[in-house]
Structures are given as structure tokens and as C-alpha cells.
Design a protein around this motif. Sequence first.
Motif, PDB file in Angstrom:
ATOM      1  N   TYR A  12       0.001   2.326  -8.364  1.00 51.93           N
ATOM      2  CA  TYR A  12      -0.630   3.545  -9.272  1.00 51.93           C
ATOM      3  C   TYR A  12      -0.223   4.898  -8.504  1.00 51.93           C
ATOM      4  O   TYR A  12       0.163   5.641  -9.063  1.00 51.93           O
ATOM      5  N   GLU A  13      -0.491   4.849  -6.937  1.00 54.80           N
ATOM      6  CA  GLU A  13      -0.252   6.155  -6.415  1.00 54.80           C
ATOM      7  C   GLU A  13       1.477   6.558  -6.740  1.00 54.80           C
ATOM      8  O   GLU A  13       1.658   7.732  -6.806  1.00 54.80           O
ATOM      9  N   SER A  14       2.529   5.640  -6.194  1.00 55.04           N
ATOM     10  CA  SER A  14       3.672   5.953  -6.817  1.00 55.04           C
ATOM     11  C   SER A  14       4.065   6.342  -8.049  1.00 55.04           C
ATOM     12  O   SER A  14       4.819   7.439  -8.454  1.00 55.04           O
ATOM     13  N   GLN A  17       2.818  10.153  -8.316  1.00 58.48           N
ATOM     14  CA  GLN A  17       3.682  10.945  -7.723  1.00 58.48           C
ATOM     15  C   GLN A  17       5.105  11.143  -8.535  1.00 58.48           C
ATOM     16  O   GLN A  17       5.469  12.139  -8.645  1.00 58.48           O
TER      17      GLN A  17
END
Length: 156
Positions: A12-14, A17
Motif C-alpha cells: 500500500y505504501e508504494s 507514493q
Amino acid sequence: MVKKIGQDGFDYESMIQKSLKNVVKEILRKTVDQDLQGDHHFYIAFSTTHPSVQIPNHLHNEYPDDMTIVLQHEFWDLAVDDVGFGVTLCFDETDERIYVPFDALISFVDPSVTFGLQFAPIYPESPEKYLPDLRTLEDASTVDSIKESNVVSLDF
């Protein structure tokens, strides 16, 4: 059994971003098409250690870790591709062309509308995929042989 976010293979973080970098890409593309409207101006910070950042030697020496540029009144030839952007800026009364990949971004701020984004730079797992550091190459024949290999030159 309680699953943690991302345990099922979603990074999710990637994904977030990447989406936010697409916002920056779209803003810069609109700037290419329409110039800066009203009081808009941008502070863009990036990692100078990213292997795809292209800045002159003297700037790399002055900013060995990161650098912030301002796109407001004196910038020329802004060009945006899927990987990053190139722009000509004036440093100490000398026009210099730089190229910044979106993966090198640290922050993007438009203070005219109190808008800002922060990023963690993404470094490639295999730096050999990227261009060699041409700043350290002294032999012109070496540079020519690199150009004749699988390196693609982008002229804006």
C-alpha cells in the motif's frame, strides 16, 4: 486470524507514493502546457544521490545529499516524461540543465495554495541498470563507447 495491512501482498505504501508522484507529474505537465498561473510556484526537493539524477559536478559537490529547486520566474525548457522531468535553471548566473527522476523526489510544495507532498526516495535494487556516473569519467573514448552501447540519450 487477523491480517495486517499488506500481508496479502499489497504494498500500500508504494502504491500511495506512486499515485502522489503522478500528481506531481500531472502538475508539471500542466505547467509545460500552460506555464505557471497566478501566484503558483514550486519548491521541489530531491536526492542528489539517486543514480538517475543528472546535475552538473559543481552542484553535486555543493549538494551531495539533497537539493531544493524553485520553479517560479526563472526556469526554462521544462520537459516531463514518464520517469522524471528536466529543466534549465540559473545557478550563479549560469544556466544549467538538470534532470530529476520522480523516484528521487523528497518533497513538492506549492506555497501559493498551501499544498505539499513528502516522499521517500526510491533507489533501484540494481544500480547497474542506470547510466554510469559520467561526472567521474575522464576519458572521452570511454564516454563514446558508453554512448554506443545500450544507453539512450534524451535531449530536451
